[in-house]
Design an enzyme around this catalytic site. Structure first.
Site, PDB file in Angstrom:
ATOM      1  N   GLU A  49      -5.316  -8.808   1.058  1.00 21.85           N
ATOM      2  CA  GLU A  49      -5.986  -8.519   2.336  1.00 21.85           C
ATOM      3  C   GLU A  49      -7.461  -8.288   2.078  1.00 21.85           C
ATOM      4  O   GLU A  49      -7.836  -7.618   1.110  1.00 21.85           O
ATOM      5  CB  GLU A  49      -5.440  -7.237   2.995  1.00 21.85           C
ATOM      6  N   GLU A  66       0.791  -1.235   0.000  1.00 23.54           N
ATOM      7  CA  GLU A  66       0.000   0.000   0.000  1.00 23.54           C
ATOM      8  C   GLU A  66       0.824   1.288   0.000  1.00 23.54           C
ATOM      9  O   GLU A  66       0.788   2.059   0.972  1.00 23.54           O
ATOM     10  CB  GLU A  66      -0.944   0.022   1.203  1.00 23.54           C
TER      11      GLU A  66
END
Ligand code: FCB
Length: 441
Positions: free
Chosen positions: A349, A163
């Protein structure tokens, strides 16, 4: 729902959130140690010093993963364990830890997915400018090479970064994550350097592996307009660009999204000649983290992209206040596939924080089970639509240190009693185990 026999099911974690042992075996602090100890911005004032004590309990944790029927596990490698100052001397004990972890996973038939950077920049590098400094990108590539030379093709999938959007935006614009700055121009420069580090890191991994699958993990989010006005639709388009396209277009198309670049005006980052070619490396696999959608209306008083969140009154929300919107996962998979035609995508995720309670040795979490089930269904739909999706990894294996929320948010499919460090698979984990077994039949 049907998934093929070679589909990977598992769960994810990250180093600072679970390992603890912050000062052991030569590890030095990262920006997260510094932020947790000194910023005053962690909800419960806690740190990752002990966390889930995974550094000492990794054997039992791997055995638990195996008992849950998983055939994949995503973890991150702590740069401040491997190269404690960020550059220079390797710490053999740091690499030894991941070496043993990988071997035990393989012995149980669990494919290791390793992320090289899940936000724990060595503090020594930060002191020299950190992600605002181009040299950090080269230090990252050296670190990536060192890890790949040791773990090599025993790791099934390497991701350079977790991220980069979150590192740059939450760490440098919103100030809620380390290092806690609030400056849009710095956030965009940091985002550029993170992407450059990804590109250089990919080259280093490529040079040191043969069959491991290489890529990056991005957080992705669809944006929907909360009303029909042209202004709100434009705000949703721009918010999508800022969140998603700003990262995917440089990495997968070799240029920044021009419409968003123009709107940032003088805030845009310094880009050297050749940077975009370096950033745009062919990847084998893209990991996406999906939690929720954006639901926004136009707001002139907010800075670009002029989008204000609107709470959808008919929806359910997790303990983070995040709207539960499973179809957004299907939507993003289909759109990413259409826009970039990547060889493979996996869910790195996906999960939900819930206010779980341990009662009589059990945790009953039907809302999380429904969350997992509905998102798995979205993955199956995307696969049916032709998107090459190869794995689903739930966030998270364990309740853990949820960054600025400290230990107040529980994302685990396994409950952790922090006083005793006892792990208890929640009913969602048992449901997932049975679901996987049923898929294997
Ligand atoms: C993601 C992070 C992960 C965890 C989840 C809830 O943004 O990658 O570490 O905090 O959110």
């Amino acid at each position: 729902m049907h998934f093929p026999p070679d589909f990977h099911f598992g769960a994810s974690t990250s180093a600072y959130q679970i390992e603890g042992a912050a000062n052991e075996d030569g590890r030095l602090p990262s920006i997260w140690d510094e932020f947790a100890h000194h910023s005053g911005r962690i909800k419960d004032g806690s740190t990752g010093d002990v966390a889930c004590d995974h550094y000492h309990r990794w054997r039992e944790d791997v055995d638990m993963i195996h008992s849950l029927g998983h055939n994949a596990y995503r973890f991150s490698i702590a740069w401040p364990r491997v190269i404690p100052q960020g550059r220079g001397a390797l710490n053999p004990k740091g690499l030894d830890f991941y070496d043993r972890l990988v071997d035990r996973l393989l012995a149980h038939g669990i494919a290791p997915y390793a992320t090289l950077y899940h936000w724990d920049l060595p503090l020594g590098l930060h002191a020299q400018g950190g992600w605002l400094h181009r040299d950090t990108c080269h230090a990252f590539a050296d670190y990536a090479a060192a890890v790949a030379q040791r773990l090599g093709d025993r790791v099934y999938g390497y991701a350079t970064l977790n991220e980069p959007r979150c590192s740059a935006t939450v760490g440098y614009l919103e100030g809620r994550h380390a290092p806690g700055e609030m400056d849009q121009a710095k956030a965009l420069q940091v985002a550029h350097h993170l992407m450059l580090a990804h590109g250089l890191g990919m080259q280093a991994l490529r040079a040191n592996t043969r069959k491991a699958r290489l890529g990056v993990v991005l957080d992705v989010k669809p944006y929907h307009a909360a009303d029909d006005s042209a202004a709100s639709r434009q705000a949703a388009h721009n918010a999508y660009g800022v969140f998603n396209r700003w990262f995917m277009e440089p990495m997968f198309l070799g240029h920044y999204p021009q419409d968003i670049w123009d709107r940032y005006g003088s805030l845009v980052p310094t880009v050297h000649e050749g940077d975009l070619a370096t950033i745009c490396q062919a990847i084998d696999s893209l990991g996406i983290n999906y939690y929720s959608r954006g639901h926004v209306e136009h707001s002139a008083s907010k800075p670009f992209p002029h989008a204000a969140d609107v709470r959808c009154t008919t929806s359910s929300f997790t303990d983070m206040g995040w709207e539960i919107w499973p179809d957004g996962l299907r939507e993003m998979l289909v759109r990413i596939h259409q826009d970039y035609r990547l060889p493979d995508i996996y869910i790195a995720e996906n999960g939900a924080a819930m206010d779980d309670v341990l009662e009589n040795g059990q945790v009953h979490d039907p809302v999380r089970r429904d969350y997992l089930q509905s998102h798995l269904a979205a993955v199956a739909q995307a696969r049916d639509a032709g998107v090459p999706v190869s794995a689903y990894l739930a966030w998270s294996l364990l309740d853990n240190y949820e960054w600025g929320h400290g230990y107040t948010r529980r994302f685990g499919i396994c409950h952790v009693d922090y006083a005793s460090q006892q792990r208890t698979p929640k009913s969602s984990a048992l449901w997932l185990r049975d679901f996987i077994a049923q898929q294997r039949r």
